[in-house]
Design a protein around this motif. Sequence first.
Motif, PDB file in Angstrom:
ATOM      1  N   UNK A 159      -0.539  29.965  56.275  1.00 35.37           N
ATOM      2  CA  UNK A 159      -0.638  31.067  56.790  1.00 35.37           C
ATOM      3  C   UNK A 159       0.760  31.710  57.259  1.00 35.37           C
ATOM      4  N   UNK A 160       1.557  30.890  56.907  1.00 32.52           N
ATOM      5  CA  UNK A 160       3.138  31.713  57.072  1.00 32.52           C
ATOM      6  C   UNK A 160       3.680  31.504  58.336  1.00 32.52           C
ATOM      7  N   UNK A 161       3.436  30.386  59.308  1.00 32.79           N
ATOM      8  CA  UNK A 161       4.091  30.039  60.614  1.00 32.79           C
ATOM      9  C   UNK A 161       5.583  29.547  60.136  1.00 32.79           C
ATOM     10  N   UNK A 162       6.422  30.014  60.985  1.00 33.01           N
ATOM     11  CA  UNK A 162       7.840  29.278  60.973  1.00 33.01           C
ATOM     12  C   UNK A 162       7.759  28.074  61.717  1.00 33.01           C
ATOM     13  N   UNK A 165       6.794  28.635  65.746  1.00 32.32           N
ATOM     14  CA  UNK A 165       5.342  28.827  65.852  1.00 32.32           C
ATOM     15  C   UNK A 165       4.718  27.747  65.555  1.00 32.32           C
ATOM     16  N   UNK A 169       2.335  27.120  68.714  1.00 32.83           N
ATOM     17  CA  UNK A 169       0.845  27.330  68.302  1.00 32.83           C
ATOM     18  C   UNK A 169      -0.055  26.104  67.777  1.00 32.83           C
TER      19      UNK A 169
ATOM     20  N   UNK B 112      -5.397  34.119  63.413  1.00 29.38           N
ATOM     21  CA  UNK B 112      -4.169  33.214  63.668  1.00 29.38           C
ATOM     22  C   UNK B 112      -3.037  33.638  62.920  1.00 29.38           C
ATOM     23  N   UNK B 113      -3.432  34.033  61.331  1.00 25.95           N
ATOM     24  CA  UNK B 113      -2.401  34.388  60.498  1.00 25.95           C
ATOM     25  C   UNK B 113      -1.799  35.478  60.752  1.00 25.95           C
ATOM     26  N   UNK B 115      -1.397  36.796  63.972  1.00 24.28           N
ATOM     27  CA  UNK B 115      -0.610  36.438  65.123  1.00 24.28           C
ATOM     28  C   UNK B 115       1.004  36.114  64.678  1.00 24.28           C
ATOM     29  N   UNK B 116       0.810  35.192  63.918  1.00 28.52           N
ATOM     30  CA  UNK B 116       2.287  34.503  63.358  1.00 28.52           C
ATOM     31  C   UNK B 116       3.169  35.590  62.787  1.00 28.52           C
ATOM     32  N   UNK B 117       2.334  36.578  62.300  1.00 30.79           N
ATOM     33  CA  UNK B 117       2.967  37.762  61.480  1.00 30.79           C
ATOM     34  C   UNK B 117       3.641  38.938  62.599  1.00 30.79           C
ATOM     35  N   UNK B 160     -10.543  33.438  58.485  1.00 30.97           N
ATOM     36  CA  UNK B 160      -9.093  33.269  58.634  1.00 30.97           C
ATOM     37  C   UNK B 160      -8.247  33.457  57.399  1.00 30.97           C
ATOM     38  N   UNK B 164      -5.512  37.402  56.159  1.00 32.62           N
ATOM     39  CA  UNK B 164      -4.114  37.638  55.837  1.00 32.62           C
ATOM     40  C   UNK B 164      -4.052  38.320  54.491  1.00 32.62           C
TER      41      UNK B 164
END
Lengths: 256, 268
Positions: A159-162, A165, A169, B112-113, B115-117, B160, B164
């Motif tokens: 989902x693209x977390x760094x 994060x 998270x 969630x996806x 949020x991290x963006x 979820x 995105x």
Amino acid sequence: MGGMRRPIAIILPLLILIGWEVAAIVINNEFFLPKLESVITVILHPTADVFGSGSLIEHAGFSIERVVLGFIIGAVIAVPLGVGMGRSHRFEEFFDTTIQIFRPIPPIAWLPLSLAWFKIGITSILFIIFIGAFFPILLNTIDAVKGVKRTWIEVAATLGTNERQLLSKVILPGAAPTIWTGLRVGFGIAWMTVVAAEMLPGTSHGLGYMILYSYNFGQIQYIIAGMIVIGIIGIGFDFLFKEIENKRFSWRSLER
Amino acid sequence: MSDKASGGLSEQRIILEIRHLSKTFSTDTGGEVVALSDMDLTAREGEFICILGPSGCGKTTLLRIIGGLEKATSGEVQLEGQVIDGPSPYMAMIFQEYSLYPWRTVIDNVAFGLEVRGIPRNDRYRIARQYLALIGLTGFEESRTYELSGGMRQRVAVARALAIEPRVLLMDEPFGALDAQTRNRMQFELLHIWEKTRKTVIFVTHSVDEAVFLADRIVVLTRRPGRIKEIVEVSETRPRERTAQAFIAIRRHVLDLISEESTPPSKV
């Protein structure tokens, strides 16, 4: 379990209290075994001075202040270190040998060295409380971080977390319940450590000091009252930790 | 082994391209296991592809490589011409095991996806609610994930992933842990969602029935090392009737392919 206490659970404590009182009456020697009421009197007057050393409540205050401070220092160092060791294999390898060498040394065994380094005073006591709290927190944190489900981490990655994060998270919330267990165990050990440390040279306050000081005066009722207060405070903190665990981390037990 | 796609879908443009993909694992004893061998596959926009094969054929490994969670030993995967080298923001994955974050509410899981963006709370909740509505879980925003049934959890995982707005949805036996009835209903709902969103779906399964029910094309893999044995086209209109003649015929054909693979090869 908590809540409803079944009668069977209180039979033995009651028998012990009755046995104590009977024995105290039979022996009739306050310097060996005081009566129940003498001990209760001490506990019910926590602000009364204990032979010029300060009151019971003051002593308790000193002990609590020390344990909280030492525990916080331990947690502030152990949690980030544990997260690092749980996340990075190299990091873990670097520290692991050293930790295995130091871990079996009881916190109290550090006291003479601590006195030599930090002199008599709060620093030397804080140092050994720190030692007491440090290892359980560290080891539980490492386990907690390693135990974070791989799928949770992979979902976050897709989902693209760094990295930052992922840590804030996923890793930390996922590891939090076990880290919390480590904090609870670490606090318990820190509390035992502080009481023991206060009995050793270099202190003039605290519950540990108070019960040893009372021994020098032959005041057994103060010793037992002090022990009971130590136990109650220990249970109180443990209860607090458990309450927060039940409120914040109930998902761990409910998840499956 | 040729891809004999024809008709409507072949006019769609290619979105995903797998070229000469191989994956070799080294074992603890120093040996090597070839999981995937020289695979070529293309997926067109909006296509529903099922990857089917006996257990241990490397189908999950293939999906994980496409998703950027694992590296290929050789060959490559391209998404719209871009070589995949790690998780892509244009693909989302749904796992077999429950993957929701139990410390988050349902809506915070779906969001969630986003949020991290860095999408602001109100916006991401609005989007998350749309997807909750799509999967039929409006009203469960504040629920805890452990209060949901297995089927509901997987639906939230789908929401979820969709939130995105990925181009490609990767699904690794997402209904494998569900009972047969729930599974059938989930397949039906997935098709409904797919028809609404028109995502490209790569769906790994070991259930022949599931593959024939869902897929435009079924990619049947061989036993280890995994190669493409045959690509079976299923052009029946949806929703498919499991008892229809055509369905049964395709099912039998695929079953035959699989059972050829289930009998141990003469030499490993």
